[in-house]
Design a protein around this motif. Structure first.
Motif: not given
Length: 255
Positions: A145-164, A220-223
């Motif tokens: 579970r990832v909780v993020v506050t104060n996220v701006p409006a837009g297309d939000a993409t959460l990425t979870i990455t492990a070792d290769s 990582k989260l990008t908007v």
């Protein structure tokens, strides 16, 4: 607990049982069975704020006998609760205690960890056993579970990455009532949603394989094109039926 920064907590969530009637005839000449979720977190089935997995509209699971699919049951009552009623239309099929159930519905005893989602509602796999006229389900994976506050409006993409060398996606099979980690797939899973509220608090729940994450996970989260955060957790061993909570910026969790 109030913590600013990246938070990693493991917790087991317990839900109650139900005393409702476990088997009844319905007007369609089908059969309705109770299905209870136990020792769960919050997955698709969705997860509530107090970490309970809840049945949601159109949920369905498959029933198997000695590895052969016998029927699919669909939620007919109990949306938004841990105890639902599922209907099997084919009245020729009789459910017996040697059968097992798999959620979400599938043609074989397995599950595919997706590489991407377009909704915060994800299908965490659960195994069900049949006893005393009802199914009891438990999670086969861990949940992040990832909780993020104060996220701006837009297309939000959460990425979870492990070792290769660690797979987060791909096909997995059941072995002795446990779900093996996939051996082929990718080490990254992404969730993309349209966030229409400026300053929103977003919660993402993602199933991950049960395995050791020696170097943790990168979250990582990008908007749109703007990166909101990029953090890496400490190492941990993911266990079935547990939810691991990652908080960025300011996160409040009641304990």
């Amino acid at each position: 607990l109030l913590y600013a920064g990246l938070l990693l907590l493991g917790m087991t969530v317990v839900t109650g049982c139900s005393n409702e009637e476990s088997l009844e005839q319905v007007a369609s000449n089908g059969k309705t069975y109770a299905a209870i979720i136990e020792n769960a977190t919050e997955a698709r089935t969705s997860v509530s704020d107090d970490y309970k997995v809840l049945w949601t509209e159109n949920d369905a699971f498959s029933v198997f006998d000695n590895g052969t699919k016998k029927a699919t049951l669909t939620l007919s009552d109990g949306e938004g609760t841990t105890s639902g009623k599922f209907t099997i239309v084919d009245s020729e099929v009789t459910i017996t205690e040697n059968m097992v159930a798999l959620f979400p519905a599938n043609e074989s005893l397995g599950y595919t960890f997706k590489a991407s989602y377009d909704s915060r509602e994800t299908d965490a796999p659960m195994l069900g056993t049949f006893e005393n006229g009802k199914f009891t389900f438990s999670l086969l994976t861990a949940m992040v579970r990832v909780v993020v506050t104060n996220v701006p409006a837009g297309d939000a993409t959460l990425t979870i990455t492990a070792d290769s060398n660690i797979k987060l996606t791909g096909d997995a099979t059941l072995n002795n009532n446990s779900l093996n980690a996939p051996t082929s797939g990718t080490n990254t899973v992404a969730v993309t949603i349209a966030n229409q509220t400026e300053g929103a608090t977003l919660t993402f729940d993602v199933p991950v394989p049960v395995q050791e994450y020696t170097n943790g996970l990168n979250v990582k989260l990008t908007v749109d094109s703007d990166e909101e955060f990029d953090k890496t957790t400490n190492g941990f061993t993911a266990e079935a039926g547990k939810i691991y909570v990652f908080g960025a910026k300011t996160v409040a969790i009641d304990t």
